[in-house]
Design a protein around this motif. Sequence first.
Motif, PDB file in Angstrom:
ATOM      1  N   VAL B  99     -33.830  23.677  55.865  1.00  0.00           N
ATOM      2  CA  VAL B  99     -32.390  23.943  55.872  1.00  0.00           C
ATOM      3  C   VAL B  99     -31.732  23.253  54.683  1.00  0.00           C
ATOM      4  O   VAL B  99     -30.886  23.825  54.000  1.00  0.00           O
ATOM      5  CB  VAL B  99     -31.763  23.444  57.189  1.00  0.00           C
ATOM      6  CG1 VAL B  99     -30.268  23.489  57.103  1.00  0.00           C
ATOM      7  CG2 VAL B  99     -32.264  24.271  58.339  1.00  0.00           C
ATOM      8  N   ILE B 100     -32.145  22.017  54.458  1.00  0.00           N
ATOM      9  CA  ILE B 100     -31.584  21.279  53.327  1.00  0.00           C
ATOM     10  C   ILE B 100     -31.958  21.959  52.022  1.00  0.00           C
ATOM     11  O   ILE B 100     -31.139  22.054  51.094  1.00  0.00           O
ATOM     12  CB  ILE B 100     -32.074  19.815  53.348  1.00  0.00           C
ATOM     13  CG1 ILE B 100     -31.607  19.139  54.628  1.00  0.00           C
ATOM     14  CG2 ILE B 100     -31.584  19.073  52.130  1.00  0.00           C
ATOM     15  CD1 ILE B 100     -32.009  17.691  54.755  1.00  0.00           C
ATOM     16  N   ALA B 101     -33.194  22.442  51.953  1.00  0.00           N
ATOM     17  CA  ALA B 101     -33.625  23.140  50.749  1.00  0.00           C
ATOM     18  C   ALA B 101     -32.732  24.341  50.482  1.00  0.00           C
ATOM     19  O   ALA B 101     -32.250  24.551  49.365  1.00  0.00           O
ATOM     20  CB  ALA B 101     -35.072  23.584  50.894  1.00  0.00           C
ATOM     21  N   GLY B 102     -32.492  25.114  51.518  1.00  0.00           N
ATOM     22  CA  GLY B 102     -31.617  26.276  51.378  1.00  0.00           C
ATOM     23  C   GLY B 102     -30.222  25.866  50.964  1.00  0.00           C
ATOM     24  O   GLY B 102     -29.603  26.471  50.091  1.00  0.00           O
TER      25      GLY B 102
ATOM     26  N   PRO C  26     -32.011  21.547  42.185  1.00  0.00           N
ATOM     27  CA  PRO C  26     -31.388  21.548  43.519  1.00  0.00           C
ATOM     28  C   PRO C  26     -31.069  20.136  44.006  1.00  0.00           C
ATOM     29  O   PRO C  26     -30.002  19.896  44.565  1.00  0.00           O
ATOM     30  CB  PRO C  26     -32.452  22.207  44.408  1.00  0.00           C
ATOM     31  CG  PRO C  26     -33.247  23.043  43.497  1.00  0.00           C
ATOM     32  CD  PRO C  26     -33.274  22.310  42.193  1.00  0.00           C
ATOM     33  N   LEU C  27     -31.981  19.210  43.770  1.00  0.00           N
ATOM     34  CA  LEU C  27     -31.750  17.845  44.211  1.00  0.00           C
ATOM     35  C   LEU C  27     -30.543  17.243  43.512  1.00  0.00           C
ATOM     36  O   LEU C  27     -29.718  16.576  44.135  1.00  0.00           O
ATOM     37  CB  LEU C  27     -32.991  16.975  43.939  1.00  0.00           C
ATOM     38  CG  LEU C  27     -34.129  17.197  44.916  1.00  0.00           C
ATOM     39  CD1 LEU C  27     -35.365  16.457  44.442  1.00  0.00           C
ATOM     40  CD2 LEU C  27     -33.746  16.705  46.298  1.00  0.00           C
ATOM     41  N   VAL C  28     -30.483  17.482  42.223  1.00  0.00           N
ATOM     42  CA  VAL C  28     -29.345  16.973  41.468  1.00  0.00           C
ATOM     43  C   VAL C  28     -28.057  17.566  41.999  1.00  0.00           C
ATOM     44  O   VAL C  28     -27.043  16.882  42.166  1.00  0.00           O
ATOM     45  CB  VAL C  28     -29.516  17.296  39.960  1.00  0.00           C
ATOM     46  CG1 VAL C  28     -28.208  17.059  39.228  1.00  0.00           C
ATOM     47  CG2 VAL C  28     -30.607  16.445  39.370  1.00  0.00           C
ATOM     48  N   ALA C  29     -28.116  18.865  42.323  1.00  0.00           N
ATOM     49  CA  ALA C  29     -26.921  19.545  42.829  1.00  0.00           C
ATOM     50  C   ALA C  29     -26.410  18.867  44.090  1.00  0.00           C
ATOM     51  O   ALA C  29     -25.218  18.602  44.235  1.00  0.00           O
ATOM     52  CB  ALA C  29     -27.228  21.008  43.099  1.00  0.00           C
ATOM     53  N   ILE C  30     -27.333  18.594  45.002  1.00  0.00           N
ATOM     54  CA  ILE C  30     -26.865  18.019  46.253  1.00  0.00           C
ATOM     55  C   ILE C  30     -26.437  16.561  46.077  1.00  0.00           C
ATOM     56  O   ILE C  30     -25.471  16.116  46.706  1.00  0.00           O
ATOM     57  CB  ILE C  30     -27.940  18.150  47.370  1.00  0.00           C
ATOM     58  CG1 ILE C  30     -27.263  18.031  48.728  1.00  0.00           C
ATOM     59  CG2 ILE C  30     -29.047  17.136  47.236  1.00  0.00           C
ATOM     60  CD1 ILE C  30     -28.174  18.338  49.878  1.00  0.00           C
ATOM     61  N   ALA C  31     -27.121  15.848  45.213  1.00  0.00           N
ATOM     62  CA  ALA C  31     -26.707  14.469  44.976  1.00  0.00           C
ATOM     63  C   ALA C  31     -25.305  14.449  44.386  1.00  0.00           C
ATOM     64  O   ALA C  31     -24.446  13.674  44.806  1.00  0.00           O
ATOM     65  CB  ALA C  31     -27.703  13.786  44.040  1.00  0.00           C
ATOM     66  N   PHE C 246     -28.457  11.882  53.509  1.00  0.00           N
ATOM     67  CA  PHE C 246     -28.940  10.742  54.291  1.00  0.00           C
ATOM     68  C   PHE C 246     -30.402  10.938  54.669  1.00  0.00           C
ATOM     69  O   PHE C 246     -31.231  10.040  54.514  1.00  0.00           O
ATOM     70  CB  PHE C 246     -28.076  10.577  55.542  1.00  0.00           C
ATOM     71  CG  PHE C 246     -28.359   9.320  56.304  1.00  0.00           C
ATOM     72  CD1 PHE C 246     -29.103   9.352  57.472  1.00  0.00           C
ATOM     73  CD2 PHE C 246     -27.890   8.101  55.849  1.00  0.00           C
ATOM     74  CE1 PHE C 246     -29.367   8.190  58.179  1.00  0.00           C
ATOM     75  CE2 PHE C 246     -28.158   6.933  56.549  1.00  0.00           C
ATOM     76  CZ  PHE C 246     -28.894   6.979  57.714  1.00  0.00           C
ATOM     77  N   ILE C 247     -30.694  12.113  55.203  1.00  0.00           N
ATOM     78  CA  ILE C 247     -32.082  12.413  55.581  1.00  0.00           C
ATOM     79  C   ILE C 247     -32.994  12.357  54.358  1.00  0.00           C
ATOM     80  O   ILE C 247     -34.097  11.798  54.406  1.00  0.00           O
ATOM     81  CB  ILE C 247     -32.180  13.810  56.240  1.00  0.00           C
ATOM     82  CG1 ILE C 247     -31.448  13.824  57.572  1.00  0.00           C
ATOM     83  CG2 ILE C 247     -33.629  14.228  56.421  1.00  0.00           C
ATOM     84  CD1 ILE C 247     -32.215  13.203  58.711  1.00  0.00           C
ATOM     85  N   LEU C 248     -32.539  12.914  53.259  1.00  0.00           N
ATOM     86  CA  LEU C 248     -33.349  12.895  52.046  1.00  0.00           C
ATOM     87  C   LEU C 248     -33.645  11.466  51.616  1.00  0.00           C
ATOM     88  O   LEU C 248     -34.764  11.123  51.234  1.00  0.00           O
ATOM     89  CB  LEU C 248     -32.647  13.638  50.914  1.00  0.00           C
ATOM     90  CG  LEU C 248     -32.688  15.163  50.981  1.00  0.00           C
ATOM     91  CD1 LEU C 248     -31.878  15.749  49.836  1.00  0.00           C
ATOM     92  CD2 LEU C 248     -34.117  15.660  50.912  1.00  0.00           C
ATOM     93  N   LEU C 249     -32.614  10.630  51.681  1.00  0.00           N
ATOM     94  CA  LEU C 249     -32.806   9.242  51.278  1.00  0.00           C
ATOM     95  C   LEU C 249     -33.851   8.554  52.143  1.00  0.00           C
ATOM     96  O   LEU C 249     -34.723   7.837  51.642  1.00  0.00           O
ATOM     97  CB  LEU C 249     -31.486   8.467  51.363  1.00  0.00           C
ATOM     98  CG  LEU C 249     -30.555   8.659  50.167  1.00  0.00           C
ATOM     99  CD1 LEU C 249     -29.227   7.954  50.417  1.00  0.00           C
ATOM    100  CD2 LEU C 249     -31.198   8.117  48.899  1.00  0.00           C
ATOM    101  N   ILE C 250     -33.737   8.761  53.437  1.00  0.00           N
ATOM    102  CA  ILE C 250     -34.717   8.137  54.325  1.00  0.00           C
ATOM    103  C   ILE C 250     -36.125   8.631  53.994  1.00  0.00           C
ATOM    104  O   ILE C 250     -37.069   7.835  53.888  1.00  0.00           O
ATOM    105  CB  ILE C 250     -34.395   8.432  55.803  1.00  0.00           C
ATOM    106  CG1 ILE C 250     -33.065   7.803  56.179  1.00  0.00           C
ATOM    107  CG2 ILE C 250     -35.507   7.903  56.705  1.00  0.00           C
ATOM    108  CD1 ILE C 250     -32.755   7.831  57.644  1.00  0.00           C
TER     109      ILE C 250
END
Lengths: 365, 265, 289
Positions: B99-102, C26-31, C246-250
Amino acid sequence: MKIEVRGLRKQFGSVPAVSDVSFQVKEGELLGLLGPSGSGKTTVLRLIAGLETPSGGDIYIDGKRVNDLSVQDRNIGFVFQHYALFKHLTVFENIAFGLKIKKWQPADITQRVAELLQLMSLDAVEHRYPHQLSGGQRQRVAIARSLAPRPSVLLLDEPFGAVDAKVRQELREWLIRLHDRLNVTSLFVTHDQEEAMEVSGRIIVFSKGKLEQIGSPAEVYEEPATEFVARFIGAMNILEGTVMNGTVKIGSLEFPAPNIPDQVQLQVGFRPYYVKVSEDPTRYRQTATLRHIYFLGVAYRLEIETAEGLILRSRMNKEEFRQYRFEVGRPVSFAVTQFRFLPQEGMSFPSSTPPQLLDAGPLTP
Amino acid sequence: MIRRLLISSVWLYFALLLISPILYLAVHSFDEGIAAFWSEVTKPEALHGFLLTIEITAIVLVLNLVFGTITALVLVRQHFIGRTILSGVIDLPFSVSPVIAGFMLILLFGPETILGTFFGTLGVKVLFAMPAMVLATLFATFPFVVRELTPLLQTIGTDAEEAARTLGANEWQVFLKVTLPMLRWGFVYGATLTVARAIGEFGAVLVVSGNILLVTQTATLHIYQSYVDFNYVGANAVALTLLAVSFAILTLLELTKAKAAATVA
Amino acid sequence: MTTHRLLQLALRSAAVGYVALLILFPLVAIAHQSFTGGIDHFIQDISTPQASSALILTLEAAFITTVINALFGTLSAIVLVRYEFPGRWFLNALVDLPFAIPTLVTGLMIAAIYGPTTILGTWLQQGGVSVLYDKPGIVLAMLFVTMPFTIRSLQPVLMELERDQEEAAFSLGASPWTTFWKVTVPSVLPGLLTGVFLTFVRALGEFGSIVIVAGNIPMKTQVASVYVYGEIESYNPQGATSVSVFILLISFLVLVLLERLTRPPGERLPRWFRWSKQPLSMIRPSEIG
């Protein structure tokens, strides 16, 4: 001159693997590159092959400078230590590989491969895969594969390193016969001095990236040019001393040094074979105590200790040994019948320092 | 005997956790008869879902094989600053929730973003269309091929390739005739895992596709739709179909392992 | 030589580019998204009753799953490696199943057999354990999808463990118990830790199966991933972002910790480079033991 190497150098990062190596290889010669691990011998081989690029110096094959020629274009055959066979191809396909690349006609390929299979006694396993072969068979396939495209030079990297002792011996003899038959100029790398001596027409001894000596097996054995070569090839007793009044005196041993000025520090080297030992303490001039007897199958090795604590090795064959009745711990007499002066490691003498004869004392009872 | 006890415990664990749910589904799906099962599996929405899943899987497979191989080669054979970082990043998709990936893709390609407007002006719809679904699935399946090939490349080493060069093969020939064949089983295995994962991708595709009936609804999305619509027969039927495919994939996996181990000796 | 160099660089750029586009961007986008609102906003978003309950629930369930998985996974791995018995090949093949089954299908299967309509389901309910739309269901689903991790991480390590070491310990007077703790466990620990940590991270992110089995009851059975989905569907990217990050960080921290813990002294390369004997996947049943 088939191969010539001039001032060859190779650095890996800051590590000098090969320093200023120069030598020539004659047409049809079988030359051994000998040395301990890390001595640069394999690197030299790979430089000649084109698998590495030199940091300096030149390489000539058939008179042509090949530094800038890729390995593909040098027309050399290379045999790897661990065979490097193509696991997904049969024996036939492995051997045919180089020919296919060179776009030979299928009929010619079949013929050439058949020739080699016969030469290497591999007929029976033509359609097998490498993992179905024994170590000796795999090595022969590797050699056949490298010979198929008729290279002008054959390079072998510790070809018999990965098989057991008995197979090694057979492969060695077989390589000599093969070379006699085909007469391809061949260089092979080994760390086994017996192997180098048995197989090569000439030997190059390497140490720490430098060329220590080139010569025939006899030359290298009898007339080592440096301390390293003396120690590396065969066993050697080596003692250190300084020249005083034209003699080097070590303990009660005296070695005449007629043409060498005083105060020069030397190594004195003599092979165990030239140390004569007798149970009769009066037979020879020098005395010592017998510390250990080793049985070597073809001969005996005796370890003796002089009064000053010097440990020397002597070697005698079985017939000689049986004339005596040696007992460990008892006094013996000994004499050194031949010796050489060796330069300190890093220096070298004029290579023709003749072996000296020592006054051996009364030789007959 | 302890041995008996341990083995039985493991059997029990497997039975409870894995075997019984599968068996139950297999049987339960036919509760309303084979005819019902068949009609659910062949209705237009279901068929479209299957087709879409196959399309996406095919694209993802090809891209991953090509780029996965390149990445593995670069990782093992080249030494450069940032190599460790690269290999760390490759593992990331495994630890990111679908979900996070999406969601990340939505943030990246949404209507207010640079990339979103860029593609918008080109007339290419990324989100709620194929491209986003492919990207989402790519994200999830990327590590498989790379992770299968890297240890293999390491074990094989460069000897055989050097041997080929000494025999006159140029770089391209070395790659085609020596490197690739030796990596065969890594490819098959990586491809199999990729396909399995791609077929099963749900969370990311759900978020990114908008779940538009008959347009962007993959097989898994169709199952979800059926479930949400209380069409349990439909959901189970398509689920069972996918389950059967999973089994086929699993069998292929096991066969590959057997073949690979035999020749790597 | 220059064409070779060029080729090398081209390949490297292709690889790096692909990875960057697919994973880094994508990671940069969410950060970026999560921190444009500032740290305070971030903390606010994850502290709402719904969000925090989802996070706590997810962490709890993942933890329980990890413990169970570690225990039974280790047991299974040992049994599969050390013992020979009829059906071993079958069990070993079965371990790969969760990798091959879509998570959604997993959810359906578990809901079917453990739901209130079946014997098993009703029996459990009478015991006070309801699976469907309740917490045990979450753990069960997580357990199913993470099942292979511990087993597959331990198997190669167990297989490589030479009996010699254990026998050497015995000859020096160590009891089986001592040998187990002082010889076997330390050798096997990196494999075990990897399996355990990967299980946790995977469980944290699980979505498909939980959505079916546990549904979407806020504050009760809504895990983080489902919460995020809800926020996305309600056009509330802010809430979705914070919880996601938060989940990603953990996950990130857990993986870094794993890397540190399992790194032999002096090594600078990640897991796969060290385990170059066999890829994790190439474990054939008949090679075991």
